[in-house]
Motif scaffolding. Structure first.
Motif, PDB file in Angstrom:
ATOM      1  N   SER A  63     -14.432  -6.965  -4.673  1.00 28.19           N
ATOM      2  CA  SER A  63     -12.917  -6.992  -3.648  1.00 28.19           C
ATOM      3  C   SER A  63     -11.373  -7.662  -4.501  1.00 28.19           C
ATOM      4  CB  SER A  63     -12.693  -8.776  -3.383  1.00 28.19           C
ATOM      5  OG  SER A  63     -12.126  -9.732  -4.377  1.00 28.19           O
ATOM      6  N   CYS A 120     -16.875  -7.610   0.623  1.00 27.42           N
ATOM      7  CA  CYS A 120     -16.160  -9.018   0.705  1.00 27.42           C
ATOM      8  C   CYS A 120     -15.883  -8.963   2.257  1.00 27.42           C
ATOM      9  CB  CYS A 120     -14.634  -7.714   0.311  1.00 27.42           C
ATOM     10  SG  CYS A 120     -13.042  -9.128   0.545  1.00 27.42           S
ATOM     11  N   ASN A 155     -11.563 -13.610  -1.044  1.00 28.90           N
ATOM     12  CA  ASN A 155     -10.806 -14.617  -0.951  1.00 28.90           C
ATOM     13  C   ASN A 155     -11.343 -15.277   0.454  1.00 28.90           C
ATOM     14  OD1 ASN A 155      -9.753 -12.570   0.874  1.00 28.90           O
ATOM     15  ND2 ASN A 155      -9.235 -11.807  -0.777  1.00 28.90           N
ATOM     16  N   ARG A 187     -16.973 -13.796   8.121  1.00 27.05           N
ATOM     17  CA  ARG A 187     -16.153 -12.824   7.682  1.00 27.05           C
ATOM     18  C   ARG A 187     -17.200 -11.719   6.351  1.00 27.05           C
ATOM     19  NH1 ARG A 187     -11.592 -10.674   6.394  1.00 27.05           N
ATOM     20  NH2 ARG A 187     -11.208 -10.258   4.025  1.00 27.05           N
ATOM     21  N   ILE A 209      -9.504  -0.097  -3.915  1.00 25.44           N
ATOM     22  CA  ILE A 209      -9.121  -0.896  -3.189  1.00 25.44           C
ATOM     23  C   ILE A 209      -7.634  -0.589  -3.845  1.00 25.44           C
ATOM     24  CG2 ILE A 209      -9.073  -3.443  -3.110  1.00 25.44           C
ATOM     25  CD1 ILE A 209     -11.728  -3.925  -3.986  1.00 25.44           C
ATOM     26  N   HIS A 226      -4.961  -2.700  -3.785  1.00 28.84           N
ATOM     27  CA  HIS A 226      -4.511  -3.287  -4.710  1.00 28.84           C
ATOM     28  C   HIS A 226      -4.698  -4.145  -5.989  1.00 28.84           C
ATOM     29  CE1 HIS A 226      -2.789  -4.319   0.075  1.00 28.84           C
ATOM     30  NE2 HIS A 226      -4.125  -5.279  -0.130  1.00 28.84           N
ATOM     31  N   ASP A 277      -1.844  -4.366   5.721  1.00 29.84           N
ATOM     32  CA  ASP A 277      -3.425  -5.222   4.513  1.00 29.84           C
ATOM     33  C   ASP A 277      -2.200  -6.747   3.970  1.00 29.84           C
ATOM     34  OD1 ASP A 277      -6.161  -4.386   3.722  1.00 29.84           O
ATOM     35  OD2 ASP A 277      -4.708  -6.653   2.645  1.00 29.84           O
ATOM     36  N   HIS A 329      -3.374  -9.028   2.122  1.00 30.02           N
ATOM     37  CA  HIS A 329      -3.475  -9.056   0.122  1.00 30.02           C
ATOM     38  C   HIS A 329      -2.453  -8.255  -0.313  1.00 30.02           C
ATOM     39  CE1 HIS A 329      -6.849 -10.863   2.183  1.00 30.02           C
ATOM     40  NE2 HIS A 329      -6.297 -12.497   1.124  1.00 30.02           N
ATOM     41  N   CYS A 351     -13.983  -2.146  -0.481  1.00 34.03           N
ATOM     42  CA  CYS A 351     -14.067  -3.783  -0.369  1.00 34.03           C
ATOM     43  C   CYS A 351     -15.182  -3.932   0.124  1.00 34.03           C
ATOM     44  CB  CYS A 351     -13.050  -3.688   0.652  1.00 34.03           C
ATOM     45  SG  CYS A 351     -11.444  -3.165   0.411  1.00 34.03           S
ATOM     46  N   HIS A 380     -12.066   0.349   3.030  1.00 33.84           N
ATOM     47  CA  HIS A 380     -12.811  -0.337   3.641  1.00 33.84           C
ATOM     48  C   HIS A 380     -13.411   0.201   4.157  1.00 33.84           C
ATOM     49  CE1 HIS A 380      -8.504  -2.678   3.127  1.00 33.84           C
ATOM     50  NE2 HIS A 380      -9.188  -3.669   3.862  1.00 33.84           N
TER      51      HIS A 380
HETATM   52  S1  SF4 Z   1      -9.779  -8.830   0.957  1.00 36.82           S
HETATM   53 FE1  SF4 Z   1     -11.411  -8.021   0.461  1.00 36.82          FE
HETATM   54  S2  SF4 Z   1     -11.175  -6.347   2.353  1.00 36.82           S
HETATM   55 FE2  SF4 Z   1      -9.741  -7.420   2.101  1.00 36.82          FE
HETATM   56  S3  SF4 Z   1      -7.803  -5.211   0.394  1.00 36.82           S
HETATM   57 FE3  SF4 Z   1      -9.351  -6.751  -0.511  1.00 36.82          FE
HETATM   58  S4  SF4 Z   1     -11.383  -6.318  -0.710  1.00 36.82           S
HETATM   59 FE4  SF4 Z   1     -10.338  -5.244   0.792  1.00 36.82          FE
END
Ligand code: SF4
Lengths: 485, 220
Positions: A365, A429, A448, A454, A126, A128, A147, A149, A426, A81
């Protein structure tokens, strides 16, 4: 609160007792350690994923309370992040005090004996993106991460959801969580997506159609021929935006594509366990006669490339459409949100999306930064240059993706086109207080969230697929990638 | 955590839908690796006149001296949507809010509220509009009461609404309890479930499980 009659009814319809069970019911049942009350269960948690932004606080506050991580081998932490993404990065960050988060995460992760994907680690990236890539998330597992996502990872048939830091401490200390059983929703998407229409467009279409509270309180199972036709990376993109949809999480029944994807990944079952794992994973599908609390059915043929015009992900339109009049969206957007969006984005109704000049383009992202995303964007950029005056940045989702892209020569295509090619994280993003695209800059972005500020104070974000971002960077204005064969 | 039974306090109306966690606490305000020092950044984007300024924007409700001591926040639908950052709740709590009355909450945010001693109260939009209208010019004389034992919200004008909250959340908030302590009282049930799962899905257990299954294979 005495609702004993209510409890009884709940029990009769509890997941375990239904004739036809959903995919969600099956995973939930094998993780139920105890029933707390009629709506909440104590659920076994198989994997905890942390990142330096929220993980450092959870680990630190756990240690401060004199508690230990119960099962360190099931816990993973990445640096994504606040880390810098410029080549040659160090612990220094453009976010003021970001270094504190990195240093604290390293210290507490080491002390707790959990696996850390630090800066410079070939597996860093990242959360995810690396969790599926390393086989940390598996079909049928429960995985939580502080988090929102985390829902992305439902793409592999796991029950994966975002939690707060205090809940993360709970999961770390007990390998369980008290969870209110979500309601179930199935969205069946028939036929297949047309050529040039991606999982990102589908995600934006669903938001545009059902609104950003469309999945509220539900675990959403995506099903149907259009979903099974998606490869695993595209499924990750689709599930990624379930949180924008208000859902508890999203999930897709695991199939041969998922099994093949996981085979040989570092934390996936080895040869000794593989056959047993597959046999168990094949059970993970909703029964024919399973019933859901809500069902939607759509035809993939309705979906075209999409882009957002406003400040909520539901404010999306087909790329070749114009900015809606209030009357067109009144059923979903409150007047105040509609007006605020137009003012913030500096747009007027009836203005076509295509041709809207942009200042910047961002590919990255957890939504769209995997190797297939970069390949598709590179196809559009090959032999072309971005428009003068446009800032364009590509940030691979993981160090492995970055290496793979470099092996394939994609980095050179991005660089030749005029994109920056960065280290994984990240990045822009979201705005952590350091780097930003600048005030009032209009950004086309594969991310996203298009919330106000943002991507930086007063930055104006338009969400779209990586190919739409690439095509728009070339044109210097929002463009349809289907013209770029 | 301080137990919550009944609170009578000034309510501040911030009647927008979809107030996201970026608005509640902008990312740039989350500077330290702790849960404190966040109240200053609460609603920073709306509360101050500019991004790097600390000049109060006089139009923002919490800058109105009549509403500054508010302990209850009134809002619209989908409150706390967006990023799951718990900082949003920490900032609200540190500022002094103990209850939020909204039409609906993002589920992650709602869970975070309960974990941090803030009562998330869901009421219909008509009720919220009526409470907001009841505050008048002197909100200190028109305080709002949240009774967590009875699950009611009432106004100085004797309007009374019932709300719902799940038993678990209510129990934790009433007792000011830490969820980890509460869970560890069920240690036996957890251990039994884990033991059964280890046999069923040995591949889930990365170190211990692998060793166990290797041992099983040898003894078999
Ligand atoms: S939405 Fe953006 S800030 Fe959040 S985990 Fe995904 S890449 Fe990172």
């Amino acid at each position: 609160m005495e609702h004993s009659a209510g409890n009884l009814i709940e029990k009769e319809t509890a997941p375990g007792n239904r004739a036809g069970r959903t995919l969600f019911d099956k995973i939930w049942t094998i993780h139920q350690a105890a029933e707390i009350n009629s709506e909440t269960d104590l659920i076994l948690i198989d994997r905890v994923l942390l990142h330096e932004r929220t993980g450092a606080i959870a680990l630190k506050s756990l240690a401060a309370a004199g508690r230990e991580v119960l099962a360190p081998s099931q816990v993973f932490v990445t640096m994504d992040h606040v880390v810098d993404t410029l080549p040659g990065r160090t612990d220094a960050t453009s976010m003021p005090t970001g270094t504190d988060f990195i240093v604290a995460t390293r210290e507490f992760a080491t002390r707790a004996g959990i696996t850390l994907f630090d800066l410079g680690d070939p597996d860093q990236g990242i959360g995810h993106v690396i969790s599926p890539e390393l086989g940390i998330v598996l079909p049928g597992t429960t995985l939580v991460c502080p988090d929102s996502h985390t829902c992305s990872q439902g793409a592999l048939g796991a029950l994966a959801w975002g939690i707060g830091s205090t809940a993360a401490e709970h999961a770390l200390a007990t390998s369980t969580l008290r969870v209110k059983r979500p309601r179930t929703m199935r969205i069946t998407i028939d036929s297949v997506l047309a050529a040039g229409v991606t999982a990102k467009d589908l995600a934006l279409y669903l938001l545009h159609r059902f609104g950003s509270a469309g999945g509220a309180g539900h675990i959403v199972e995506y099903a149907g021929t259009a979903v099974t036709a998606l490869d695993v990376e595209a499924r990750l993109t689709l599930c990624n935006m379930a949180t924008e949809f208000g859902a508890f999480s999203a999930i897709i029944a695991p199939d041969d594509k998922v099994f093949a994807f996981l085979k040989g990944r570092p934390y996936a079952p080895g040869d000794a366990d593989w056959a047993a794992a597959i046999a168990s994973w094949k059970e993970l599908r909703s029964d024919e006669d399973a019933t859901f609390d809500a069902e939607h059915r759509i035809d993939a043929a309705e979906v075209t490339p999409m882009v957002t015009w406003g400040i909520s992900p539901q404010q999306a339109v087909p790329l070749d459409a114009s900015i809606p009049h209030f009357a067109d969206v009144a059923a979903r957007d409150p007047r105040e949100l509609y007006d605020r969006a137009l003012a913030y984005m500096d747009l007027a109704p009836a203005k076509p999306m295509i041709g809207l000049p942009i200042d910047a383009a961002f590919i990255g992202s957890c939504t769209n930064s995997r190797i297939s995303d970069l390949r598709r964007a590179a196809k559009i950029l090959a032999g072309r240059k971005i428009a003068p005056g446009v800032t364009a940045i590509c940030v691979p989702g993981s160090t492995r993706v970055r290496e793979q892209a470099q092996d394939e020569g994609l980095d050179q295509i991005f660089l030749d086109a005029g994109f920056e090619w960065r280290e994984s994280g990240c990045s822009m993003c979201f705005y952590a207080g350091g780097e930003s695209f600048g005030h009032r800059q209009r950004v086309i972005s594969s991310t996203n969230r298009n919330f106000e500020s943002r991507q930086g104070p007063e930055t104006r974000t338009h969400l779209a697929s990586p190919e739409t971002v690439a095509a728009s960077a070339v044109m210097g204005a929002i463009a349809d990638p289907r013209g770029f064969a | 955590m301080e137990p919550f039974t009944t609170l009578t306090a000034i309510a501040a109306p911030l009647l927008r839908d979809n107030i996201d966690t970026d608005a509640i606490i902008p990312s740039r305000e989350m500077r330290s690796v702790t849960k404190t020092g966040l109240a200053d950044g609460l609603f920073a984007g709306w509360r101050y006149s500019g991004v790097s300024s600390r000049e109060p924007d006089p139009d923002f409700i919490l800058n109105d001296p009549r509403f500054a001591p508010a302990r209850i926040l009134l809002s619209g639908a989908n409150f706390g949507c967006g990023s799951s950052r718990e900082h949003a709740v920490w900032a609200l709590a540190e500022f002094g809010f103990r209850a939020i009355i909204a039409e609906s909450f993002n589920p992650i945010f709602r869970g975070n509220c309960v974990n941090n001693g803030i009562v998330p109260v869901e009421l219909g939009c008509d009720a919220i509009a009526r409470i907001a209208a009841s505050l008048g010019h002197w909100p200190a004389n028109q305080q709002v009461t949240v009774d967590l034992q009875r699950c009611t919200v009432s106004t100085a004008q004797s309007d009374l609404w019932q709300f719902q909250i799940d038993d678990e959340a209510q129990e934790m908030l009433l007792g000011g309890m830490d969820a980890i302590e509460l869970t560890l009282t069920r240690r036996d049930a957890i251990d039994r479930a884990r033991a059964a799962d280890r046999l069923r899905r040995p591949w889930i257990y990365l170190e211990q499980g692998r060793e166990d299954s290797a041992k099983e294979q040898i003894t078999n």
